[in-house]
Every structure is written in C-alpha cells, then in structure tokens.
Design a protein around this motif. Structure first.
Motif, PDB file in Angstrom:
ATOM      1  N   ILE A  13      40.827  19.277  42.313  1.00 18.95           N
ATOM      2  CA  ILE A  13      39.580  19.109  41.544  1.00 18.95           C
ATOM      3  C   ILE A  13      38.969  20.480  41.234  1.00 18.95           C
ATOM      4  O   ILE A  13      38.572  20.766  40.110  1.00 18.95           O
ATOM      5  CB  ILE A  13      38.575  18.227  42.328  1.00 18.95           C
ATOM      6  N   GLU A  14      38.934  21.354  42.253  1.00 17.14           N
ATOM      7  CA  GLU A  14      38.412  22.708  42.026  1.00 17.14           C
ATOM      8  C   GLU A  14      39.204  23.425  40.942  1.00 17.14           C
ATOM      9  O   GLU A  14      38.653  24.060  40.056  1.00 17.14           O
ATOM     10  CB  GLU A  14      38.471  23.535  43.322  1.00 17.14           C
ATOM     11  N   ARG A  15      40.535  23.328  41.051  1.00 17.00           N
ATOM     12  CA  ARG A  15      41.368  24.038  40.068  1.00 17.00           C
ATOM     13  C   ARG A  15      41.217  23.441  38.665  1.00 17.00           C
ATOM     14  O   ARG A  15      41.189  24.168  37.675  1.00 17.00           O
ATOM     15  CB  ARG A  15      42.839  24.040  40.508  1.00 17.00           C
ATOM     16  N   LEU A  16      41.079  22.111  38.564  1.00 21.03           N
ATOM     17  CA  LEU A  16      40.891  21.499  37.246  1.00 21.03           C
ATOM     18  C   LEU A  16      39.629  22.049  36.589  1.00 21.03           C
ATOM     19  O   LEU A  16      39.612  22.359  35.392  1.00 21.03           O
ATOM     20  CB  LEU A  16      40.785  19.973  37.369  1.00 21.03           C
ATOM     21  N   SER A  17      38.586  22.189  37.387  1.00 21.24           N
ATOM     22  CA  SER A  17      37.335  22.762  36.875  1.00 21.24           C
ATOM     23  C   SER A  17      37.568  24.194  36.386  1.00 21.24           C
ATOM     24  O   SER A  17      37.075  24.594  35.330  1.00 21.24           O
ATOM     25  CB  SER A  17      36.275  22.710  37.987  1.00 21.24           C
ATOM     26  N   GLU A  18      38.372  24.946  37.138  1.00 20.12           N
ATOM     27  CA  GLU A  18      38.672  26.335  36.750  1.00 20.12           C
ATOM     28  C   GLU A  18      39.576  26.401  35.520  1.00 20.12           C
ATOM     29  O   GLU A  18      39.341  27.203  34.619  1.00 20.12           O
ATOM     30  CB  GLU A  18      39.299  27.077  37.937  1.00 20.12           C
ATOM     31  N   TYR A  19      40.596  25.544  35.472  1.00 23.95           N
ATOM     32  CA  TYR A  19      41.464  25.504  34.283  1.00 23.95           C
ATOM     33  C   TYR A  19      40.616  25.225  33.044  1.00 23.95           C
ATOM     34  O   TYR A  19      40.772  25.850  32.011  1.00 23.95           O
ATOM     35  CB  TYR A  19      42.521  24.388  34.384  1.00 23.95           C
ATOM     36  N   ARG A  20      39.738  24.237  33.177  1.00 18.13           N
ATOM     37  CA  ARG A  20      38.942  23.849  32.017  1.00 18.13           C
ATOM     38  C   ARG A  20      38.122  25.019  31.487  1.00 18.13           C
ATOM     39  O   ARG A  20      38.036  25.231  30.285  1.00 18.13           O
ATOM     40  CB  ARG A  20      38.011  22.676  32.369  1.00 18.13           C
ATOM     41  N   ARG A  21      37.555  25.792  32.419  1.00 20.07           N
ATOM     42  CA  ARG A  21      36.744  26.932  31.978  1.00 20.07           C
ATOM     43  C   ARG A  21      37.611  27.929  31.197  1.00 20.07           C
ATOM     44  O   ARG A  21      37.204  28.455  30.169  1.00 20.07           O
ATOM     45  CB  ARG A  21      36.045  27.589  33.172  1.00 20.07           C
ATOM     46  N   SER A  22      38.817  28.195  31.696  1.00  9.80           N
ATOM     47  CA  SER A  22      39.708  29.113  30.984  1.00  9.80           C
ATOM     48  C   SER A  22      40.158  28.527  29.652  1.00  9.80           C
ATOM     49  O   SER A  22      40.241  29.231  28.648  1.00  9.80           O
ATOM     50  CB  SER A  22      40.943  29.415  31.837  1.00  9.80           C
ATOM     51  N   LEU A  23      40.450  27.223  29.649  1.00 14.19           N
ATOM     52  CA  LEU A  23      40.890  26.564  28.420  1.00 14.19           C
ATOM     53  C   LEU A  23      39.795  26.599  27.354  1.00 14.19           C
ATOM     54  O   LEU A  23      40.066  26.835  26.174  1.00 14.19           O
ATOM     55  CB  LEU A  23      41.298  25.108  28.717  1.00 14.19           C
ATOM     56  N   LEU A  24      38.553  26.392  27.787  1.00 16.64           N
ATOM     57  CA  LEU A  24      37.436  26.442  26.839  1.00 16.64           C
ATOM     58  C   LEU A  24      37.336  27.825  26.219  1.00 16.64           C
ATOM     59  O   LEU A  24      37.079  27.970  25.022  1.00 16.64           O
ATOM     60  CB  LEU A  24      36.119  26.058  27.545  1.00 16.64           C
ATOM     61  N   SER A  25      37.547  28.842  27.057  1.00 18.80           N
ATOM     62  CA  SER A  25      37.486  30.206  26.544  1.00 18.80           C
ATOM     63  C   SER A  25      38.663  30.493  25.603  1.00 18.80           C
ATOM     64  O   SER A  25      38.495  31.157  24.578  1.00 18.80           O
ATOM     65  CB  SER A  25      37.408  31.181  27.738  1.00 18.80           C
ATOM     66  N   CYS A  26      39.853  29.952  25.884  1.00 15.77           N
ATOM     67  CA  CYS A  26      40.998  30.063  24.970  1.00 15.77           C
ATOM     68  C   CYS A  26      40.682  29.387  23.640  1.00 15.77           C
ATOM     69  O   CYS A  26      40.907  29.938  22.561  1.00 15.77           O
ATOM     70  CB  CYS A  26      42.242  29.397  25.562  1.00 15.77           C
ATOM     71  N   HIS A  27      40.149  28.178  23.734  1.00 15.55           N
ATOM     72  CA  HIS A  27      39.822  27.382  22.554  1.00 15.55           C
ATOM     73  C   HIS A  27      38.853  28.145  21.650  1.00 15.55           C
ATOM     74  O   HIS A  27      39.017  28.191  20.437  1.00 15.55           O
ATOM     75  CB  HIS A  27      39.208  26.052  22.997  1.00 15.55           C
TER      76      HIS A  27
END
Lengths: 214, 214
Positions: A13-27
C-alpha cells in the motif's frame, strides 16, 4: 474488489502511494508509458518488486512500451481512494501541524485536511493556510459538522494521551500519531504511531552498523 | 556483538527505540521492574512480541518481578547507541525542520542535532532553537567542521533532488528524507524515505477497507 484488496500488505500500500506520486509527475511531463525497471529505479527498488506489487492488485501490462501511465494511475486510484472525499483534522497547529498541511494539502483529490484544533488563543479562531483552527473543546462538534474521519496528532507529546478519549467519542476512524507517546485505540479505529525520534534512531543505528562492518 | 546485531530486523530496531522511551519514562516514575505484558500493553502489541524482540538481542530475565528497568535500558543503549555522539544536520528550517528539532533535541544523549541549513536570508546566519543556521552553499564545509554524519531533509519537495550531490560530496552517512521526492543514494549511504503523504494515504486506505468490511 474487497476480497482482493483486503490481502494487500501494508508495505505494498505504501509503495502504491509512492508509485502513484511518481506516475503523476511522469504524466505531467507528458510521459505516456513506463517500464517496470524505470519505475523501480525512481524508488530505489527492483523491477521484480514493482511487478509483484502490480500483480498483487491485478494490474498487468502486455505492451512492449511498458505500463500505460494514465491507466495505471487510474488503477491505483481505484485501489487506494475511497469513492467519497475523506476529511482530515489536524490536532496541534504548531510547526508540525503546519508542516503537514503545507506538504499535504492540494496533493490528493480524495483526501483533504479540512480543519485544525489547538488550545493556543493566538491560533484558535484564526485561519492558518486556509484551514480554520478551533479550540479542542469543540472537537466532537466540529468533527461531526465537517464529517471528519481521520485525525492527525501533532500536539506536544505530553498532551497526546489526553486526546484518546475525545477522538473515540467523536467517532474518528483513523489516527496518525506523530508524538512520542504510543497511543492505544479500540480495534475499530485504525491507528498508526509514527514517531520521528524512532526513525532518527533507526537511521543512526544502521549508520553505526555499516561503520562497524568497514 | 556485531554479528548479533547485524541480524536484527528493522522493525525490531524501531520497537527497541520505542521500548526504551517507555522504559525511561517508567524509570523516571520510580518503577524498577516491568513485566513483558505491561510493556507490550503500552505499545499495543503482544507480550510474545516483546519477549521475542528481547530474546533476539540476547536479553533474558528470570526474575519473578519482571524485567529490571534500569538494566534493560542499559542493554538497549548498548545495541542502539554508538559509542560517540552522532551529529545530525537539518536541511530546510521551515515548519518541518523546526518541528523536528523541537521534538527531538535533548531527548537522546548519543544523537544530537547540531546545525541547520536553509537558503532563506531571514534564517541564514541566525540561531533557531539553539541551532545555528547556515546557507546551503556552506554545507560541505560545515558538515566537515561539525563532524555531521546524518542529514535530515525537510526542504520543499522540489528542492530535494538537488541535495543528493552535496550530501554525497560532504561524506554524509545516513539520510532521512521527509519530502515527497524519493531520493537514491549510493549503497554506502543509509537512506530512509519517509513521506508524510504516503503514511496519510495508508491510514486512509485502511479506514476505507474497515468501512467496507462492515
């Protein structure tokens, strides 16, 4: 969904939250696809770990271009976010409380700091960083009025134990406690004790250990 | 000792730090002995967990009165603390930096925040909560002069990536990063990313899950 997500470990769950933040920045930067090893590199972990986490939530990507960034963001949103916005209250609007509102607010659509509590007459009745600050005496009333479900404790440590009862009485469902006083809540309340001193001591310990190995 | 402590899991290290804090508070109140289930209750965990953690560090107690509080504190000190004081620098003396110094300083004998860095002209050159604040340009020089081994990053998130190189160059050994930008360091540096947003999202997720179960 419920049966699936119930089995996701805390760390994932922690990592999913972190992935999402990076993905949003990629997007934001116009990146449409990303390989697991690139996402892994951004977080200092292995591609295997990333693939395992995404497999766990049932996300798979067979494209040769890697994961579709937008689709993956939506997928993680569905796992992590509740359908309705969840409201958060900050208890203790000192440096830590204000740091949390600064770091957090505006970052997540479905999670919002809506109110704060303190006992300092200079803060009570004022609006700090767009957050109205009330006296702790009004906690139950305002929590009900503003439909708050999560409380963040950033008060001085000595005050923390006295907050347990008001939090239970107000029907709060999740607590994030940043003080050095470990707090126990009944099993219906999700509570996370998150003491800065502990984390500093942990880093210091591993520095000492790596020194001794050399 | 080195071979023993090398095998202690991260979570146990965190709990040892937490036990010690409770034990110190017991000691202050004149309590000389404590049972594992009492210590466990203070932290909302099982007595089995406490006994397992203490067994792991080689501490055993055969007294009918429970663990000797003072002896156990000393024992944990020997595991967690380095022989010499370890010095810490705070990078970013905004609300979060000041919150950390307020919560932490004076709490641990062997771990001390000695200096801070910022780029705000109002802060640079001043002393905040007894901590001298320097310009980030002087980072390497001051770190060497003050023998700093741990850096805490409490800067704005957008600044964080630019801090990696100065931290490596200054010979910092441990990093605690509170921003939302995950940072990667070479393997010789102990780094812990500790994002407040992640933790809030995790609590929110488990609140949502427990709601759905009802």
């Amino acid at each position: 969904m419920a049966t699936l997500t119930n089995n996701i470990p805390e760390k994932t769950i922690e990592r999913l939250s972190e992935y999402r933040r990076s993905l949003l920045s990629c997007h934001k930067q116009g990146i449409t696809h990303i390989f697991s090893h690139v996402l892994a590199g951004m977080h200092g972990i292995t591609a295997v770990q990333v693939r395992r986490d995404l497999m766990l939530i049932g996300f798979s990507s067979d494209t040769k271009k890697g994961y579709d960034v937008k689709v993956l963001i939506e997928f993680i949103n569905n796992i992590l976010d509740s359908e309705d916005v969840m409201n958060i209250a900050i208890i203790g609007m000192g440096h830590l409380g204000q740091a949390i509102t600064n770091y957090f607010n505006g970052k997540r659509r479905k999670l919002r700091i809506v109110t704060a509590f303190d006992v300092d007459p200079e803060k009570v009745g004022s609006i700090i960083d767009d957050i109205p600050c009330y006296h702790m005496d009004q906690f139950e009333e305002i929590v009900a009025q503003m439909d708050v479900s999560i409380a963040v404790i950033s008060s001085p440590t000595r005050v923390a134990p006295s907050l347990v009862l008001p939090i239970i009485n107000a029907g709060i469902k999740g607590v994030l406690n940043f003080t050095s006083a470990p707090l126990n809540f009944p099993s219906g309340i999700v509570a996370e004790n998150y003491d800065i001193t502990t984390i500093l001591e942990k880093v210091a310990y591993f520095v000492k250990e790596s020194d001794e190995k050399m």
